[in-house]
Write a protein that holds these residues in place. Sequence first.
Motif, PDB file in Angstrom:
ATOM      1  N   ALA A 165       0.850  -1.192   0.000  1.00 32.42           N
ATOM      2  CA  ALA A 165       0.000   0.000   0.000  1.00 32.42           C
ATOM      3  C   ALA A 165       0.885   1.240   0.000  1.00 32.42           C
ATOM      4  CB  ALA A 165      -0.923  -0.015   1.218  1.00 32.42           C
ATOM      5  N   TRP A 176       2.481  14.726  -0.960  1.00 31.27           N
ATOM      6  CA  TRP A 176       2.200  13.308  -1.207  1.00 31.27           C
ATOM      7  C   TRP A 176       2.808  12.827  -2.525  1.00 31.27           C
ATOM      8  CZ3 TRP A 176       1.151  11.673   3.234  1.00 31.27           C
ATOM      9  CH2 TRP A 176       0.365  12.424   4.099  1.00 31.27           C
ATOM     10  N   GLY A 222       2.351   0.373   5.926  1.00 33.57           N
ATOM     11  CA  GLY A 222       3.430   1.065   6.634  1.00 33.57           C
ATOM     12  C   GLY A 222       3.011   1.682   7.952  1.00 33.57           C
ATOM     13  N   GLU A 224       2.721   4.968  10.862  1.00 36.30           N
ATOM     14  CA  GLU A 224       2.075   6.295  10.836  1.00 36.30           C
ATOM     15  C   GLU A 224       2.765   7.257   9.870  1.00 36.30           C
ATOM     16  OE1 GLU A 224       2.840   5.020  13.973  1.00 36.30           O
ATOM     17  OE2 GLU A 224       1.168   5.424  15.352  1.00 36.30           O
ATOM     18  N   GLY A 225       4.093   7.263   9.901  1.00 35.19           N
ATOM     19  CA  GLY A 225       4.844   8.211   9.074  1.00 35.19           C
ATOM     20  C   GLY A 225       5.077   7.726   7.653  1.00 35.19           C
ATOM     21  N   ALA A 253      -2.803   3.922   9.469  1.00 39.79           N
ATOM     22  CA  ALA A 253      -2.329   2.562   9.182  1.00 39.79           C
ATOM     23  C   ALA A 253      -3.407   1.520   9.488  1.00 39.79           C
ATOM     24  CB  ALA A 253      -1.068   2.273   9.988  1.00 39.79           C
ATOM     25  N   ALA A 256      -6.064   1.577   6.886  1.00 43.11           N
ATOM     26  CA  ALA A 256      -5.547   1.014   5.633  1.00 43.11           C
ATOM     27  C   ALA A 256      -5.568  -0.519   5.689  1.00 43.11           C
ATOM     28  CB  ALA A 256      -4.122   1.524   5.378  1.00 43.11           C
TER      29      ALA A 256
HETATM   30  N1  SAH Z   1       2.960   8.989   4.470  1.00 45.12           N
HETATM   31  C1  SAH Z   1       2.025   9.428   5.434  1.00 45.12           C
HETATM   32  C2  SAH Z   1       0.919   8.520   5.897  1.00 45.12           C
HETATM   33  C3  SAH Z   1       1.193   7.090   6.162  1.00 45.12           C
HETATM   34  S1  SAH Z   1      -0.312   6.231   6.332  1.00 45.12           S
HETATM   35  C4  SAH Z   1       2.643  10.261   6.497  1.00 45.12           C
HETATM   36  O1  SAH Z   1       3.778  10.639   6.336  1.00 45.12           O
HETATM   37  O2  SAH Z   1       1.977  10.604   7.464  1.00 45.12           O
HETATM   38  C5  SAH Z   1       0.223   4.664   6.893  1.00 45.12           C
HETATM   39  C6  SAH Z   1       0.261   3.565   5.847  1.00 45.12           C
HETATM   40  O3  SAH Z   1      -1.044   3.299   5.382  1.00 45.12           O
HETATM   41  C7  SAH Z   1       1.076   3.905   4.609  1.00 45.12           C
HETATM   42  O4  SAH Z   1       2.437   3.584   4.776  1.00 45.12           O
HETATM   43  C8  SAH Z   1       0.414   3.022   3.551  1.00 45.12           C
HETATM   44  O5  SAH Z   1       0.942   1.712   3.584  1.00 45.12           O
HETATM   45  C9  SAH Z   1      -1.038   2.986   3.990  1.00 45.12           C
HETATM   46  N2  SAH Z   1      -1.901   3.969   3.318  1.00 45.12           N
HETATM   47  C10 SAH Z   1      -2.630   4.954   3.882  1.00 45.12           C
HETATM   48  N3  SAH Z   1      -3.372   5.596   2.981  1.00 45.12           N
HETATM   49  C11 SAH Z   1      -3.122   5.042   1.783  1.00 45.12           C
HETATM   50  C12 SAH Z   1      -3.584   5.271   0.437  1.00 45.12           C
HETATM   51  N4  SAH Z   1      -4.463   6.211   0.150  1.00 45.12           N
HETATM   52  N5  SAH Z   1      -3.094   4.474  -0.533  1.00 45.12           N
HETATM   53  C13 SAH Z   1      -2.185   3.511  -0.260  1.00 45.12           C
HETATM   54  N6  SAH Z   1      -1.718   3.248   0.972  1.00 45.12           N
HETATM   55  C14 SAH Z   1      -2.174   3.991   1.988  1.00 45.12           C
END
Ligand code: SAH
Length: 272
Positions: A165, A176, A222, A224-225, A253, A256
């Motif tokens: 994901a 993003w 993944g 939170e970050g 997370a 997701a």
């Molecule tokens: N990059 C972001 C959010 C991470 S969300 C940040 O810096 O805050 C946590 C995890 O959820 C991600 O690593 C990914 O695996 C999944 N995820 C959340 N929203 C998603 C989306 N719209 N498409 C694909 N994966 C997603």
Amino acid sequence: MSDPRLLIDQALSDGAEIALDEAQTRHVGTVLRLEVGDGLRVFNANEGEWRAKVAAKSKRGMSVRVETQLRPPRAVPDLDLLFAPVKRHATDLIVEKATELGVRRLRPVITQRTIAETVRLDRLSAIAREAAEQTERFDAPEISEPVSLARALDGWDASRLLIYADEQGDETSAPWGGQRGRAPALLEILGRSKARLTPGERHAESVEARRDSAPPLALLIGPEGGFTIEERAMLRALVFVRPVSLGPRILRAETAVIAALSVIQAAWGDWR
Ligand code: SAH
């Protein structure tokens, strides 16, 4: 309401008397308040689900007597969840919901941005067992020791697709990652990968056959970050990895995990 269910590790057979361990005794005797003669259902992955009765209850412990088989065992689809441990409550939620949604193995992976407090495997396994009891499956998912993402990918069996994901685009300066290089939608990827199966498998008639014909699959979510640029590049370079988008909103997370597993089980798993 149907009789409560209890996951038992020992072999189940007609007439067997099984001593409950401490946690089971607390659950059955104190929480559910079952007394001698009360009915319950016991189950495991090998012998399925059986009717049973409380046979003894004393200060020294409890035991149950196994009676007749109610249902033969049935495996959940061959689906692994690789997840970066998150905050405790969210990790608990991931384990509980993944169990309800029919994941076979739970594999915590440590990524560069994982900020997890320590992963308590005993605690997670208790949550998984309880969820399995409640959700009418026959086994609790296996939970492995946390390993680094690199280690989890090392020696990967390439017949198991890894659905990754990935919410990002390729433009490092845009929010993003912009639009360029975004992963295709999860459903699209599941459709494409399925088309690679032989026609016989694709058109298998029975629900069982269809479920069993689905190749082994794994999902990676993944922390939170999110993943770092290097991790993302490494994942995207692997032949067995399929990056997918879960839509235009960034999900937590745990959300997701739930959303992706639901789509996978509906498209490829046992929701039929
Ligand atoms: N990059 C972001 C959010 C991470 S969300 C940040 O810096 O805050 C946590 C995890 O959820 C991600 O690593 C990914 O695996 C999944 N995820 C959340 N929203 C998603 C989306 N719209 N498409 C694909 N994966 C997603």
